[in-house]
Design a protein around this motif. Structure first.
Motif, PDB file in Angstrom:
ATOM      1  N   GLN A 121     -29.818   8.923  14.931  1.00 19.14           N
ATOM      2  CA  GLN A 121     -30.080   7.783  14.256  1.00 19.14           C
ATOM      3  C   GLN A 121     -31.149   8.116  13.235  1.00 19.14           C
TER       4      GLN A 121
ATOM      5  N   PHE B 189     -30.790   6.921   9.436  1.00 19.01           N
ATOM      6  CA  PHE B 189     -31.578   6.183   8.574  1.00 19.01           C
ATOM      7  C   PHE B 189     -31.980   6.728   7.268  1.00 19.01           C
TER       8      PHE B 189
ATOM      9  N   GLU C 282     -31.176   1.944   7.025  1.00 16.33           N
ATOM     10  CA  GLU C 282     -31.173   0.919   7.864  1.00 16.33           C
ATOM     11  C   GLU C 282     -32.395   0.935   8.778  1.00 16.33           C
ATOM     12  N   LEU C 283     -33.505   0.171   8.687  1.00 18.13           N
ATOM     13  CA  LEU C 283     -34.605   0.264   9.563  1.00 18.13           C
ATOM     14  C   LEU C 283     -34.212  -0.022  11.034  1.00 18.13           C
ATOM     15  N   ALA C 284     -33.442  -0.395  11.426  1.00 16.65           N
ATOM     16  CA  ALA C 284     -32.878  -0.732  12.731  1.00 16.65           C
ATOM     17  C   ALA C 284     -32.576   0.826  13.297  1.00 16.65           C
ATOM     18  N   ASP C 285     -31.911   1.625  12.728  1.00 15.36           N
ATOM     19  CA  ASP C 285     -31.740   3.008  13.162  1.00 15.36           C
ATOM     20  C   ASP C 285     -33.062   3.635  13.702  1.00 15.36           C
TER      21      ASP C 285
ATOM     22  N   GLU D  58     -35.879   2.234  14.327  1.00 13.56           N
ATOM     23  CA  GLU D  58     -36.416   1.710  15.398  1.00 13.56           C
ATOM     24  C   GLU D  58     -35.845   2.241  16.718  1.00 13.56           C
ATOM     25  N   ASN D  59     -34.598   2.253  16.803  1.00 17.03           N
ATOM     26  CA  ASN D  59     -33.632   2.804  17.886  1.00 17.03           C
ATOM     27  C   ASN D  59     -34.110   4.172  17.941  1.00 17.03           C
TER      28      ASN D  59
ATOM     29  N   SER E  23     -37.478   4.287  19.705  1.00 19.13           N
ATOM     30  CA  SER E  23     -37.308   3.845  20.972  1.00 19.13           C
ATOM     31  C   SER E  23     -36.765   4.716  22.023  1.00 19.13           C
TER      32      SER E  23
ATOM     33  N   ARG F 193     -40.974   6.772   9.760  1.00 18.37           N
ATOM     34  CA  ARG F 193     -41.485   5.390   9.641  1.00 18.37           C
ATOM     35  C   ARG F 193     -42.657   5.071   8.874  1.00 18.37           C
TER      36      ARG F 193
END
Length: 1305
Positions: free
Chosen positions: A660, A664, A669-672, A674-675, A678, A708
């Motif tokens: 992920q 990114f 894609e910031l969601a990648d 963040e996942n 996590s 990040r």
């Protein structure tokens, strides 16, 4: 083992006791009818009659012993049928009384002793009291001793004694018992005539004991004899005989055993066939029918594991289920049948992944344990089997209680088994396996130590010839490998490999377990590579894992595991060597592992994860987004299919997070991201502190947090990244290669912090981390090179030139280990592309120039260029001096060097014949080459140990390099993003430095790209003029104005047009984008002046190669010269070159007029110029002239070629030659000196190959040449070169001759 029971039924003859005699006789007849027909009522009535007869007979009556014995025999028979222990107790009591009431000399005494012994042995089988077995053997021994050899009952009593001795062997493991068993049963056979009805049974019992002897000692002859004797028993027994099914079933057991040893499928097929017949020949109500069902099911289960046919497994479970259902709960065989059924159900779970099968397996094995008394000899094995299933459920569900129960049950199994018992090693080994798994779950070292201790005992208690020895050794080795991963002690890993190697060596090739032993050995060897980085370990790992795959049929349930393990190692080797074929094979094998595994299978998530890892690696190599999407999809499946408590969950989460994070980086894609964080955070939280993978999870988390920070700029992210990466480093053992990777990651974190906030302490920390990572002995070369490069670039960026230069030096020293001689040409090329070798050398040179270290700048620049040719040249070095010092070492080095040299240019990616090779053939070729390179490197190190050869094959110092320019001067124009500079020097004197601030690397790259990319192919006159005016002339003007003028002024070359031929000789050494710009044609514009009018130009790739050519020119033998010309006016498939005929004719005319003997002039024209003819002619010519099409391969330069009548004479075929006669080559062929756009400094073109093969002086074209111009240039060049005749020519005039020809156009 079948018991032969000889009962003595006697009655008294007194008339007054006729009624009692009739009762007893009636009982005997009823018992006989039961034996024939199986009717339970007959047996009940027999016992009733015999009980009345006994009760009505006084103790002193002479018939009392007979009647007691008959009653006891019938009670023992009823016990066998119904399993009521009271019957057996009563039988023994009555038989004991019968013995006590019988005098020693009485003829019936031996029979009664034997019958009593049979019943006592039966009770031992039920209760496990050793005293019963000892008494049984004692009584049966007495019976044998009291019976003469000629007595008809002697064979039966010997056989029964043997049966009890065999039982004691099973209980105590005393080899003497087993020897006595076979001896007694052998005597039973020998004392029995061939036609005797009991002869088959004696053969059967003897065979059964021999089969047991094989199981204990592993001697194949025992098993062969067993099968032979059991086969005789079958053949001598009629189909209708009640013993026939037992004979068939036992024969099947031995055949299945031989299959387990030799792997011959025919044995297993015969076993199943015989056991199927045993079932079919037995009536449904027969007490032995369940046993035959069980034996058949066991063999079908084995075949299911061998062939992978689910139908076999279904039939096995069906038959074993029938065996269980037909057996009463109180029956002594019920626990064993439940346990076997559970084993097959667990096997089906392993195949289909249905949890219900595993639950049923555990339930049945639990019942087997509960139905077995603690003292029973089978209790330990039932406990151990139960523990195995509980351990399997733990692997699936992750419930710690299952693992604790497994260990508890296996511990009880060990404690209940005496050390000498043949089952003790197996119980110890199983316990050790579970303890090792517990270590993997909880991380407690004590569990692992206990596992190793128990597996060590299992090995020590097992003889080398025992068939279980290899399995115990392999399991022991696996635990030792696990301890190595925990503690890092190399001795553990060495012992693991040693034990697993023994397991392989002790196992025949056809044995069904051979693949797992190969695979386990390969896993340990791969681990050893990870620790020591020795490529040989990884080669051996892949070889053994490949064998595991090849020896296992596709339908086998373990085949996916072997595919996955092999793929993992191939992916590892790709990471080490960069050979794309390894990555492709890894993905292919891991894909097979996934496809061959059912969705519910507990290993499916692991295979998904491994496949995803390789797909992500492929994305990193090729950049195809589909690979990354597939990687994430497969890793996501792996996570979803894995429960949170499963010990592999953290690793799968972390791997998913890595992908992920990578996506990114590609899509933003910031969601990648963040996942990713996590998932990686969960991985850390789910992992105990002592777990060996925890450092990796910390490092992965830190990497995503650093990313990040680069995106959002939150200081907390970079601080957390540094903190987590430091923990990863601190938790990793010294000597682990991953320490260098964690240091590298830590350096990047500090660098990110420094670049953002300019905190000097972060700069210092980053440089320190990079430097340490680059210098760790255990670092993988690719990691070390990346660290050294980061170190150099960051220091250079901060104007810390001393530190930067040290980093560049380190990187260039490591470079040959990454672009390794052991790689095939394609992988070597890819590595050079990835590491941008020339760019590294240019940056290093700029740094050295900035520090005023001009000598070192030249040396460093040379190290980063023409890496392939430098490595290839090392194999052809002069060994004469070494031969004087150490002749044998020189001979060995030369021998290995010649083998490698031959393989350098017959690479499997290049030779057409290998395109149809299988994976294994290619693998073998690559492995052989890498082994040769490793041997070569070890020999070079031995040479350097000699005091006079410390610098053998090390970089040539500048004072030697500069001797290459004995005539004229070398002008290096070095271009990097840090500046453009010229260095000028001759054979003596100081280096002159000319800064070139008016032009930069980016401008030169733009000029070069236009020249290369916009050059028209087969252009018209108009297109050619447009190209020259738009692309070429602007570049040449800029080079003249911003570079040439400054250089010529520095060395006092007048920049004025003159009619005098140029007197200055220049060896141009362009770098980077300048390689594709024709410096010799640079000028201010118009036709008034250019470089060629002012100086005589030659071009050099490295000073090292120039020095070698000059030395070769100086040692050319004064031998007869031979001239070879090749021309192709009409080449099939190419544009015609009609002027080549005139070109060659004119050249031949010139050399003839210069006095060249006609017999030494050869011409190959048109159809004569085949690939083979030209190649053969090159071997003896001194001068060669090519007038034909030339092609530069834009992807793999070594595939560039001359186009001849019947095909291409490729660069690799030319370069493979060692031409001792070669002197001069004129390549009047397009693109003969072009090279590769992305690797200009590698000189991967035809001119370099011709020179490497043995022609020190070469004239070649950079681009296309007009067909009408080529004859003029050639004629003028040869005319000038031979102006003083053949005897007065000088090859050193070749450049002047070419310059003269160009000026004459």
């Amino acid at each position: 083992m079948s018991l032969i029971v000889f009962y003595s039924f006697l009655s008294r003859s007194e008339s007054q006791e006729r009624d009692l005699e009739n009762l007893d006789s009636a009982g005997v007849r009823l018992w006989e009818r039961f034996q024939a027909q199986g009717g339970l009522t007959d047996l009940e009535n027999a016992i009733s009659n015999q009980q009345k007869a006994v009760e009505s007979t006084d103790d002193g009556h002479p018939s009392k012993p007979d009647r007691l014995s008959n009653l006891g025999n019938s009670q023992e028979t009823r016990f066998r049928r119904l399993g009521e222990l009271a019957d057996l107790e009563n039988a023994i009591s009555n038989q004991q009384k019968a013995v006590e009431l019988t005098d020693d000399g009485h003829s019936s005494k031996p029979g009664r002793l034997s019958n009593l012994g049979i019943s006592q042995a039966t009770r031992f089988g039920c209760l496990g009291e050793l005293a019963d077995l000892e008494n049984a053997i004692s009584n049966q021994q007495k019976a044998v001793e009291l019976t003469d050899d000629g007595h008809p009952s002697k064979p039966g009593r010997l056989s029964n004694l043997g049966i009890s001795q065999e039982t004691r062997f099973r209980r105590l493991g005393e080899l003497a018992d087993l020897e006595n068993v076979i001896s007694n049963q052998q005597k039973a056979v020998e004392l029995t005539d061939d036609g005797h009805p009991n002869k088959p049974m004696y053969f059967l019992n003897l065979g059964n004991s021999q089969e047991i002897c094989f199981r204990h000692l592993g001697e194949l002859t025992d098993l062969e004899n067993a099968i032979s004797n059991q086969q005789k028993a079958v053949e001598l027994t009629d189909d209708g005989h009640p013993s026939k099914p037992g004979c068939l079933s036992n024969l099947g057991i031995s055949q299945a055993t031989r299959f387990g040893r030799l792997g011959e499928l025919a044995d297993l097929e015969n076993a199943i066939s015989n056991q199927q017949k045993a079932v079919e020949l037995t009536d449904d109500g027969h007490p032995d029918k369940p046993m035959y069902f069980l034996n058949l099911g066991n063999s079908q289960e084995i075949r299911s594991r061998r062939l992978g046919e689910l139908a076999d497994l279904e039939n096995a479970i069906s038959n074993q289920q029938k065996a269980v259902e037909l057996t009463d709960d109180g029956h002594s065989s019920k626990p064993g049948r439940l346990s076997n059924l559970g084993i097959s159900q667990e096997t089906r779970f392993g195949r289909l992944g249905k949890l219900a099968d595993l639950e049923n397996a555990i339930s049945n094995k639990q019942k087997a344990v509960e139905l077995t008394d603690d003292g029973h000899p089978d209790k330990p094995v039932h406990l151990s089997n139960l523990g195995i299933s509980q351990e399997t459920r733990f692997r699936c569900l992750g419930e710690l209680a299952d693992l604790e129960n497994a260990i508890s049950n296996q511990q009880k199994a060990v404690e209940l088994t005496d050390d000498g018992h043949p089952d003790k090693p197996g119980c110890l080994s199983n316990l050790g396996i579970s303890q090792e798994i517990c270590f993997g779950r909880l991380g407690k070292l004590a569990d692992l130590e206990n596992a190793i201790s128990n597996q060590q005992k299992a090995v020590e208690l097992t003889d080398d010839g025992h068939p279980d020895k290899p399995g115990h050794l392999s399991n022991f080795g696996s635990s030792q490998r696990t301890r190595f991963r925990r503690l890092g002690k190399l001795a553990d890993l060495e012992n693991a490999i040693s034990n697993q190697q023994k397991a392989v060596e002790l196992t025949d090739d056809g044995h069904p377990n051979k693949p797992i032993y190969f695979s386990n050995l390969g896993n340990s060897q791969a681990t050893c590579f990870g620790r020591l980085g020795k490529l040989a370990d990884l080669e051996n790992a892949i070889s053994n894992q490949q064998k595991a795959v090849e020896l296992m049929d596709d339908g086998q349930p373990d085949k996916p595991m072997y595919f996955s393990n092999l793929g993992n190692s191939q992916e590892t080797r790709f990471g080490r060597l960069g050979e794309l074929a390894d990555l492709e094979n890894a993905i292919s094998n891991q894909q097979k592992a996934v496809e061959l595994t059912d969705d519910g299978h507990p290993d499916k998530p692991k295979y998904f994860s491994n496949l995803g890892i390789s797909q992500e690696t492929c994305f990193g190599c090729l950049g195809e987004l589909a690979d990354l999407e597939n990687a994430i999809s497969n890793k996501q499946k792996a996570v979803e299919l894995t429960d949170d408590g499963h010990p592999d969950k953290p690793g799968r989460l972390s791997n998913l997070g890595n992908s992920q994070q990578t996506r990114f980086g590609r899509l933003g894609e910031l969601a990648d991201l963040e996942n990713a964080i996590s998932n990686q955070q969960k991985a850390v939280e789910l992992t105990d502190d002592g777990h060996p993978d925890k450092p990796m999870y910390f490092s992965n988390l830190g990497s995503s947090q650093r990313t990040r920070f680069g995106c959002l700029g939150e200081l907390a992210d970079i601080n957390s990244a540094i903190f987590h990466t430091e923990i990863a480093f601190d938790l990793t053992d010294v000597g682990d290669p991953d320490r260098s990777l964690w240091l590298f990651n830590l350096g990047i974190c500090h660098q990110s912090h420094f670049v953002s906030l300019k905190d000097k302490s972060n700069y210092v920390a980053a440089i320190s981390a990079f430097e340490k990572a680059a210098h760790l002995n255990t670092a993988y070369p690719s990691t070390a090179l990346s660290a050294a490069r980061r170190w150099a670039n960051l220091s250079h960026y901060c104007d810390d030139h001393l530190s930067a230069l040290q980093g560049y030096r380190t990187a260039l020293e490591i470079l040959p280990k990454v672009a390794w001689l052991g790689l095939d040409a394609f992988s070597h090329h890819n590595q050079l592309l990835e590491i941008r070798s020339e760019n590294l050398g240019c940056q290093a040179a700029t740094c050295a120039i900035q520090l005023g270290h001009l000598d070192e700048a030249v040396v460093l620049l040379d190290l980063g260029r023409s890496v392939f040719w430098q490595q290839a040249s090392s194999l052809r070095g002069d060994l004469e001096a070494l031969r004087v010092e150490n002749h044998d070492l020189a001979q060995e080095l030369e021998s290995v060097g010649r083998k490698l040299d031959a393989r350098n240019f017959t690479d499997l990616h290049l030779v057409d014949d290998t395109l149809n090779m299988g994976v294994n053939s290619k693998e073998g070729i690559g492995r052989e080459r890498r082994q040769l390179v490793s041997h070569w490197e070890s020999l070079v190190e031995r040479v350097r140990e000699l005091s006079q050869f410390r610098y053998f094959l090390k970089p040539i110092p500048f004072h030697q390099l500069r001797q290459a320019c004995s005539a004229g001067r070398v002008i290096i124009i070095n271009a990097s993003q840090y500046g453009v500079d010229a260095l000028i020097f001759g054979a003596t004197g100081p280096i002159e430095h000319v800064p070139l601030p008016n032009i930069d690397f980016e401008s030169l790259a733009n000029f070069s790209n236009k020249i290369v990319l916009e050059r028209p192919m087969n252009a018209s006159v108009a297109q050619q003029k447009r190209y020259v005016s738009r692309s070429l002339k602007p570049a040449l003007r800029a080079i003249w104005n911003d570079i040439i003028i400054k250089i010529f002024k520095k060395i006092h070359i007048p920049i004025t047009d003159t009619a005098v031929a140029p007197a200055h000789r220049i060896w141009w050494y362009p770098t980077g984008p300048l390689t594709f710009i024709p410096i010799h044609a640079a000028g201010p514009g118009g036709r008034t002046l250019d470089v060629s009018q002012l100086v005589v130009s030659s071009f050099v790739t490295t000073l090292g190669s120039l020095l070698q050519s000059q030395e070769r020119n100086g040692h050319l033998a004064n031998r007869q010269l031979k001239f070879l010309s090749i021309s192709q006016a009409e080449t099939p498939g190419d544009n015609p070159l009609p002027e080549t005929i005139m070109e060659v004719d004119k050249v031949v005319e010139v050399i003839r007029s210069a006095g060249w003997p006609g017999e030494n002039i050869s011409s190959l024209k048109g159809s004569e110029a085949t690939v083979d003819c030209v190649s053969h002619a090159l071997d003896s010519c001194s001068w060669v002239h090519f007038a034909c099409h030339g092609y530069q391969d834009s992807i793999l330069g070594i595939k560039s070629a001359f186009s001849l009548y019947d095909g291409h004479l490729a660069l690799h075929k030319i370069a493979s030659k060692r031409l001792s006669a070669g002197q001069f080559a004129f390549l009047s062929a397009c693109h003969a000196a072009s090279g590769l756009k992305d690797l200009p400094g590698e000189a991967m073109h035809l001119a370099a190959g011709i020179q490497f093969a043995g022609f020190p002086s070469v004239i070649a074209t950079l681009w296309t040449i007009q067909d009408e111009d080529a004859p003029k240039v050639a004629y003028e060049t040869y005319s000038y070169l031979l102006r003083n005749g053949i005897d007065g020519h000088k090859l050193s005039d070749a450049a002047t001759a070419l310059n003269h020809a160009v000026l004459a156009l």
